[in-house]
Write a protein that holds these residues in place. Structure first.
Motif, PDB file in Angstrom:
ATOM      1  N   ALA A   1       0.834  -1.206   0.000  1.00  0.00           N
ATOM      2  CA  ALA A   1       0.000   0.000   0.000  1.00  0.00           C
ATOM      3  C   ALA A   1       0.866   1.253   0.000  1.00  0.00           C
ATOM      4  CB  ALA A   1      -0.928  -0.002   1.209  1.00  0.00           C
ATOM      5  N   THR A   2       1.928   1.249   0.791  1.00  0.00           N
ATOM      6  CA  THR A   2       2.831   2.402   0.844  1.00  0.00           C
ATOM      7  C   THR A   2       3.471   2.638  -0.516  1.00  0.00           C
ATOM      8  OG1 THR A   2       3.284   1.960   3.171  1.00  0.00           O
ATOM      9  CG2 THR A   2       4.832   3.381   2.016  1.00  0.00           C
ATOM     10  N   PHE A   3       3.899   1.563  -1.163  1.00  0.00           N
ATOM     11  CA  PHE A   3       4.492   1.683  -2.495  1.00  0.00           C
ATOM     12  C   PHE A   3       3.493   2.285  -3.479  1.00  0.00           C
ATOM     13  CE2 PHE A   3       5.064  -0.231  -6.713  1.00  0.00           C
ATOM     14  CZ  PHE A   3       6.288   0.326  -7.042  1.00  0.00           C
TER      15      PHE A   3
ATOM     16  N   TYR B   1      -0.374   4.835  -9.054  1.00  0.00           N
ATOM     17  CA  TYR B   1      -1.429   3.875  -8.701  1.00  0.00           C
ATOM     18  C   TYR B   1      -1.903   4.109  -7.264  1.00  0.00           C
ATOM     19  CZ  TYR B   1       0.039   1.482 -12.917  1.00  0.00           C
ATOM     20  OH  TYR B   1       0.336   1.188 -14.211  1.00  0.00           O
ATOM     21  N   TYR B   2      -1.928   5.357  -6.863  1.00  0.00           N
ATOM     22  CA  TYR B   2      -2.229   5.701  -5.480  1.00  0.00           C
ATOM     23  C   TYR B   2      -3.618   5.284  -5.039  1.00  0.00           C
ATOM     24  CZ  TYR B   2      -4.538   9.774  -7.508  1.00  0.00           C
ATOM     25  OH  TYR B   2      -5.354  10.598  -8.231  1.00  0.00           O
ATOM     26  N   ILE B   3      -4.563   5.167  -5.968  1.00  0.00           N
ATOM     27  CA  ILE B   3      -5.916   4.774  -5.578  1.00  0.00           C
ATOM     28  C   ILE B   3      -5.918   3.353  -5.033  1.00  0.00           C
ATOM     29  CG2 ILE B   3      -6.616   4.020  -7.888  1.00  0.00           C
ATOM     30  CD1 ILE B   3      -8.800   5.821  -5.303  1.00  0.00           C
ATOM     31  N   LEU B   4      -5.093   2.474  -5.591  1.00  0.00           N
ATOM     32  CA  LEU B   4      -4.970   1.117  -5.047  1.00  0.00           C
ATOM     33  C   LEU B   4      -4.404   1.151  -3.631  1.00  0.00           C
ATOM     34  CD1 LEU B   4      -3.607  -0.849  -8.133  1.00  0.00           C
ATOM     35  CD2 LEU B   4      -5.894  -0.925  -7.156  1.00  0.00           C
TER      36      LEU B   4
ATOM     37  N   SER C   1      -4.980   0.522   2.091  1.00  0.00           N
ATOM     38  CA  SER C   1      -4.765   1.062   3.440  1.00  0.00           C
ATOM     39  C   SER C   1      -6.090   1.259   4.169  1.00  0.00           C
ATOM     40  CB  SER C   1      -3.979   2.371   3.378  1.00  0.00           C
ATOM     41  OG  SER C   1      -4.725   3.380   2.732  1.00  0.00           O
ATOM     42  N   LEU C   2      -7.111   1.678   3.454  1.00  0.00           N
ATOM     43  CA  LEU C   2      -8.430   1.832   4.074  1.00  0.00           C
ATOM     44  C   LEU C   2      -8.947   0.493   4.572  1.00  0.00           C
ATOM     45  CD1 LEU C   2     -10.692   3.850   4.694  1.00  0.00           C
ATOM     46  CD2 LEU C   2     -11.614   3.370   2.434  1.00  0.00           C
ATOM     47  N   SER C   3      -8.746  -0.554   3.800  1.00  0.00           N
ATOM     48  CA  SER C   3      -9.201  -1.887   4.196  1.00  0.00           C
ATOM     49  C   SER C   3      -8.451  -2.398   5.418  1.00  0.00           C
ATOM     50  CB  SER C   3      -9.012  -2.870   3.043  1.00  0.00           C
ATOM     51  OG  SER C   3      -9.686  -2.425   1.909  1.00  0.00           O
ATOM     52  N   ILE C   4      -7.139  -2.308   5.381  1.00  0.00           N
ATOM     53  CA  ILE C   4      -6.316  -2.827   6.484  1.00  0.00           C
ATOM     54  C   ILE C   4      -6.575  -2.042   7.772  1.00  0.00           C
ATOM     55  CG2 ILE C   4      -3.920  -2.989   7.301  1.00  0.00           C
ATOM     56  CD1 ILE C   4      -4.614  -5.185   5.422  1.00  0.00           C
ATOM     57  N   ILE C   5      -6.618  -0.729   7.670  1.00  0.00           N
ATOM     58  CA  ILE C   5      -6.775   0.088   8.875  1.00  0.00           C
ATOM     59  C   ILE C   5      -8.208   0.011   9.409  1.00  0.00           C
ATOM     60  CG2 ILE C   5      -6.569   2.419   9.802  1.00  0.00           C
ATOM     61  CD1 ILE C   5      -3.912   0.979   9.296  1.00  0.00           C
ATOM     62  N   SER C   6      -9.184  -0.207   8.551  1.00  0.00           N
ATOM     63  CA  SER C   6     -10.550  -0.419   9.053  1.00  0.00           C
ATOM     64  C   SER C   6     -10.616  -1.695   9.881  1.00  0.00           C
ATOM     65  CB  SER C   6     -11.537  -0.498   7.897  1.00  0.00           C
ATOM     66  OG  SER C   6     -11.596   0.726   7.224  1.00  0.00           O
TER      67      SER C   6
END
Length: 150
Positions: A66-68, A74-77, A82-87
């Protein structure tokens, strides 16, 4: 399509989505050494949820990806990942971990909230730009002479 770094074509109006991307990338990247090295706090957290050690490595690898992505075009990916993992992490804060983990004063929980809001902003802003670009093709100039002659 070629990969482009975050500041490849930089304009001031781009700060609206570059700053949240950097915030999310910095927060995710600063936790990676703790997860990969097996720091005491990280091991304790993953033991509480029963995912130690492979879950810790899996989550760290996904956050690295996600950081990469956040630092490329490809920032939307990266924002969606990150939204999925942090949720999921926030769900664990609400259920098993609590808001204060190992006397950190709630820092992990606050950082997860910041990542959620910034990731949501990235996704919403990306969608607004996408819709704006799609609908700009349908603008009609009523002063067009060919239309008035018909």
């Amino acid at each position: 399509m070629r990969l482009k770094p975050i500041f490849y074509f930089f304009q001031v109006r781009d700060l609206v989505h570059i700053i949240p991307r950097l915030i999310v990338a910095i927060i995710l990247a600063q936790t990676l050494p703790f997860k990969f090295s097996g720091a005491e706090e990280s091991v304790w957290i993953f033991e509480q949820i029963g995912w130690e050690p492979w879950g810790r490595f899996l989550i760290a690898s996904i956050e690295t990806t996600a950081t990469f992505f956040l630092l490329t075009n490809y920032y939307i990916l990266g924002a969606i990942i990150s939204l999925s993992i942090i949720s999921a992490a926030n769900f664990l804060h609400f259920t098993k971990l609590g808001f204060i983990v190992n006397d950190d004063g709630g820092a992990l929980f606050i950082m997860s909230i910041i990542v959620i809001f910034c990731s949501l902003w990235i996704v919403v802003y990306w969608n607004m730009q996408r819709v704006e670009n799609k609908t700009s093709n349908f603008e009609f100039d009523w002063k067009d002479e060919e239309f008035l002659e018909e």
